[in-house]
Write a protein that holds these residues in place. Structure first.
Motif, PDB file in Angstrom:
ATOM      1  N   LEU A  99      47.011 -45.873 -42.632  1.00  0.00           N
ATOM      2  CA  LEU A  99      46.805 -45.768 -44.152  1.00  0.00           C
ATOM      3  C   LEU A  99      46.034 -44.656 -44.638  1.00  0.00           C
ATOM      4  O   LEU A  99      44.744 -44.456 -43.885  1.00  0.00           O
ATOM      5  N   ASN A 118      46.151 -47.539 -51.363  1.00  0.00           N
ATOM      6  CA  ASN A 118      46.503 -47.231 -49.695  1.00  0.00           C
ATOM      7  C   ASN A 118      47.821 -46.880 -49.686  1.00  0.00           C
ATOM      8  O   ASN A 118      49.013 -47.632 -49.901  1.00  0.00           O
ATOM      9  N   PRO A 141      50.783 -46.091 -46.787  1.00  0.00           N
ATOM     10  CA  PRO A 141      51.171 -46.201 -45.298  1.00  0.00           C
ATOM     11  C   PRO A 141      52.059 -45.064 -44.943  1.00  0.00           C
ATOM     12  O   PRO A 141      52.826 -44.418 -45.675  1.00  0.00           O
TER      13      PRO A 141
END
Length: 63
Positions: free
Chosen positions: A7, A14, A16
């Motif tokens: 992340l 966040n 990914p």
């Protein structure tokens, strides 16, 4: 091939990502940025990623 994922935090969000890196040095990198409502697991991008990997191109896809 090495597959890594993690992340990244940006602007309190966040994000990914997954990075597919070949064992041999590659001069090419494909960056996959899906749109809203369409993820990298959707058929069009999933098959595209598989083709790029088979052609020895490193792939970074951001979810």
């Amino acid at each position: 091939m090495k597959i890594s994922g993690d992340l990244i935090t940006s602007s309190n969000k966040n994000i990914p990502y997954t990075f597919y890196k070949h064992d041999e040095k590659s001069n090419c990198l494909a960056i996959i940025l899906p749109g809203t409502g369409y993820t990298t697991e959707s058929p069009l991008l999933r098959y595209t990623i598989q083709i790029l990997i088979k052609k020895d191109i490193d792939v970074l896809h951001v979810n």
